[in-house]
Design a protein around this motif. Structure first.
Motif: not given
Length: 159
Positions: A106-112, A116-127
């Motif tokens: 999860q990357v939090t990006v502050h916008r001027p 702020p926006v939460e950018v979720n970079i999904k690396l693995w979505l399995r058990q």
């Protein structure tokens, strides 16, 4: 999703932070070191979403934990085993607490000009079972990706 923060379409990838793997749903994350920009393209999305490196405020690794349901007992438990033994087996494994359902950076990006926006970079979505080689590999990738964003936060360059 979010509008790109770059002016116009001025983005030239100089470094690949995360290579895409469409069959696993892993997005492409690129860096434009000259302009101080990074981008993400979700699988199947035609356009990049672009952010400024200086706007990265926080980054964390999140393990998606399963909901812990109580084990069925008595005749109800026996009925569930007969109806769907694989689901009961999965439920038992999840109750032991040694499995996760995915890993997200999860990357939090502050916008001027906005919240702020939460950018979720999904690396693995399995058990995934903790302690396995696959788990260690996914977590190592997550730590490497987080390290790049931590450098952006610290201002040690563009990644």
């Amino acid at each position: 999703m979010n509008e790109p923060q770059a002016v116009g379409d001025a983005f030239e990838a100089t470094r690949t932070i995360l290579a895409p793997m469409t069959m696993f749903g892993i997005p492409e994350v690129l860096l434009d070191e000259a302009r101080g920009l990074w981008s993400i393209r979700q699988p199947g999305a035609p356009k990049l979403t672009i952010y400024r490196c200086e706007d990265v405020a926080a980054c964390k690794i999140v393990e998606i934990e399963p909901e812990r349901a109580e084990a069925p007992d008595g005749l109800k438990g026996v009925g569930e085993i007969v109806m769907n033994p694989m689901a009961v087996s999965r439920g038992n494994a999840l109750r032991r607490g040694n499995r996760i359902l995915g890993v997200v950076v999860q990357v939090t990006v502050h916008r001027p000009d906005a919240a702020p926006v939460e950018v979720n970079i999904k690396l693995w979505l399995r058990q995934l079972k903790r302690g396995t080689r696959a788990y260690r590999n996914v977590m190592e990738s997550a730590r490497e990706l987080k390290g790049v964003f931590d450098e952006m936060i610290a201002g040690q360059g563009n990644g």
